[in-house]
Design a protein around this motif. Structure first.
Motif, mmCIF file in Angstrom:
data_model
loop_
_atom_site.group_PDB
_atom_site.id
_atom_site.type_symbol
_atom_site.label_atom_id
_atom_site.label_comp_id
_atom_site.label_asym_id
_atom_site.label_seq_id
_atom_site.Cartn_x
_atom_site.Cartn_y
_atom_site.Cartn_z
ATOM 1 N N ILE A 114 -0.966 -33.021 7.277
ATOM 2 C CA ILE A 114 -0.968 -32.534 8.428
ATOM 3 C C ILE A 114 0.094 -31.160 8.869
ATOM 4 O O ILE A 114 -0.184 -30.220 9.199
ATOM 5 N N THR A 115 1.138 -31.673 8.400
ATOM 6 C CA THR A 115 2.303 -30.663 8.585
ATOM 7 C C THR A 115 2.034 -29.375 7.693
ATOM 8 O O THR A 115 2.141 -28.079 8.305
ATOM 9 N N ASP A 116 1.660 -29.389 6.420
ATOM 10 C CA ASP A 116 1.318 -28.417 5.757
ATOM 11 C C ASP A 116 0.150 -27.588 6.287
ATOM 12 O O ASP A 116 -0.168 -26.178 6.307
ATOM 13 N N LEU A 117 -0.927 -28.037 7.000
ATOM 14 C CA LEU A 117 -1.866 -27.614 7.617
ATOM 15 C C LEU A 117 -1.657 -26.722 8.861
ATOM 16 O O LEU A 117 -2.073 -25.548 8.995
ATOM 17 N N VAL A 118 -0.545 -27.352 9.608
ATOM 18 C CA VAL A 118 -0.392 -26.419 11.049
ATOM 19 C C VAL A 118 0.926 -25.624 10.939
ATOM 20 O O VAL A 118 1.065 -24.847 11.560
ATOM 21 N N ARG A 119 1.622 -25.851 9.678
ATOM 22 C CA ARG A 119 2.906 -25.031 9.421
ATOM 23 C C ARG A 119 2.402 -23.430 9.792
ATOM 24 O O ARG A 119 3.403 -22.592 10.494
ATOM 25 N N THR A 152 0.160 -20.401 17.251
ATOM 26 C CA THR A 152 -0.360 -20.765 18.420
ATOM 27 C C THR A 152 -1.405 -22.054 18.302
ATOM 28 O O THR A 152 -2.497 -21.994 17.668
ATOM 29 N N TYR A 153 -1.008 -22.906 19.323
ATOM 30 C CA TYR A 153 -2.144 -24.323 19.269
ATOM 31 C C TYR A 153 -2.509 -24.003 20.688
ATOM 32 O O TYR A 153 -1.772 -24.112 21.690
ATOM 33 N N LEU A 154 -3.916 -24.241 20.812
ATOM 34 C CA LEU A 154 -4.829 -24.330 21.783
ATOM 35 C C LEU A 154 -5.052 -25.933 22.090
ATOM 36 O O LEU A 154 -5.550 -26.389 21.325
ATOM 37 N N TYR A 155 -4.709 -26.302 23.171
ATOM 38 C CA TYR A 155 -4.908 -27.737 23.533
ATOM 39 C C TYR A 155 -5.456 -28.102 24.844
ATOM 40 O O TYR A 155 -5.310 -27.400 25.753
ATOM 41 N N THR A 202 8.810 -36.678 9.573
ATOM 42 C CA THR A 202 8.762 -36.675 11.083
ATOM 43 C C THR A 202 9.338 -35.476 11.733
ATOM 44 O O THR A 202 8.923 -34.946 12.562
ATOM 45 N N ALA A 203 10.620 -35.608 11.118
ATOM 46 C CA ALA A 203 11.486 -34.336 11.592
ATOM 47 C C ALA A 203 10.836 -33.044 11.110
ATOM 48 O O ALA A 203 10.997 -32.048 12.230
ATOM 49 N N ASP A 204 10.424 -32.910 10.119
ATOM 50 C CA ASP A 204 9.420 -31.583 9.718
ATOM 51 C C ASP A 204 8.582 -31.354 10.550
ATOM 52 O O ASP A 204 8.370 -30.152 11.115
ATOM 53 N N PHE A 205 7.379 -32.143 10.886
ATOM 54 C CA PHE A 205 6.425 -31.986 11.537
ATOM 55 C C PHE A 205 7.058 -31.760 13.179
ATOM 56 O O PHE A 205 6.262 -30.758 13.663
ATOM 57 N N ALA A 206 8.126 -32.415 13.559
ATOM 58 C CA ALA A 206 8.210 -31.964 15.055
ATOM 59 C C ALA A 206 8.889 -30.775 15.029
ATOM 60 O O ALA A 206 8.464 -30.060 16.039
ATOM 61 N N ASP A 207 9.669 -30.303 13.975
ATOM 62 C CA ASP A 207 10.190 -28.864 14.110
ATOM 63 C C ASP A 207 8.949 -28.017 13.979
ATOM 64 O O ASP A 207 8.989 -26.809 14.604
ATOM 65 N N VAL A 208 7.964 -28.131 13.092
ATOM 66 C CA VAL A 208 6.821 -27.253 13.059
ATOM 67 C C VAL A 208 5.982 -27.101 14.605
ATOM 68 O O VAL A 208 5.875 -26.146 14.958
ATOM 69 N N TRP A 209 5.990 -28.439 15.125
ATOM 70 C CA TRP A 209 5.168 -28.202 16.373
ATOM 71 C C TRP A 209 6.130 -27.881 17.363
ATOM 72 O O TRP A 209 5.437 -26.953 18.231
ATOM 73 N N GLN A 210 7.318 -27.891 17.319
ATOM 74 C CA GLN A 210 8.145 -27.372 18.512
ATOM 75 C C GLN A 210 8.138 -25.892 18.322
ATOM 76 O O GLN A 210 8.446 -25.144 19.418
ATOM 77 N N THR A 211 8.143 -25.355 17.154
ATOM 78 C CA THR A 211 8.320 -24.067 16.950
ATOM 79 C C THR A 211 6.986 -23.009 17.239
ATOM 80 O O THR A 211 7.366 -21.820 17.818
#
Length: 186
Positions: A36-41, A45-48, A72-81
């Motif tokens: 998932i992290t690799d998919l969204v990295r 922009t995320y539309l929710y 989880t830290a990597d995913f959180a960073d990607v999401w927050q960015t």
């Protein structure tokens, strides 16, 4: 032009949550979280929809979640960015940075976002994604199919819409989750 990409978890019978609104059958293991992290990295922009946004906002508002592991830290960073746009008629404000609130889904506005974006966009939330599918805005889908039958609930793909898809890639995870990546045929 940037692509609009739908990423979602679904049961084998196509639901994102069961008839009680639960999606507790989608807990991420390390392999899944890395995928998932690799998919969204690469997404800018995320539309929710509101419910998905509220679930995902924890990646910024609950620091202990990100502190669980390097993954989880990597995913959180990607999401927050990433920039986020939340579509809701009930929220008055958002709880995360880089987040804009919209009261309604406007296909023309999303077309303009796609035309001006330098990175692809992702869309999440079944109701919101259904509107984008019906407006012909979705370019690709990443379906993460979990090995469970819910036999009812909220459909992950829109009813009443017929689209041709071209399979671009597939992968089976150790947990039995199957990742299918499709291009929407135009």
């Amino acid at each position: 032009m940037a692509k609009l990409i739908y990423v979602t978890n679904v049961s084998l019978d196509g639901y994102i949550e069961d008839e009680h609104g639960s999606f507790d059958w989608t807990p991420p293991d390390d392999e899944y979280l890395a995928l998932i992290t690799d998919l969204v990295r690469p997404m800018g922009t995320y539309l929710y929809g509101r419910r998905l946004y509220e679930s995902m906002a924890l990646w910024e508002t609950e620091p202990a979640l990100a502190a669980q592991s390097k993954l989880t830290a990597d995913f959180a960073d990607v999401w927050q960015t990433a920039d986020k746009v939340v579509y809701s008629t009930t929220l008055d404000a958002t709880s995360t940075a880089s987040t804009r609130l919209e009261t309604s889904f406007d296909p023309a506005s999303v077309r303009a976002m796609k035309a001006s974006a330098t990175k692809d966009l992702t869309i999440g939330g079944a109701h919101l994604a259904a509107q984008a599918f019906r407006a012909g805005l979705v370019d690709e889908c990443h379906l993460l199919i979990h090995p469970i039958l819910t036999c009812g609930g909220k459909p992950g793909l829109p009813n009443g819409t017929r689209l041709g898809l071209e399979l671009l890639d597939s992968r089976r995870l150790g947990s039995g989750v199957v990742h299918l990546h499709y291009r929407v045929r135009t």
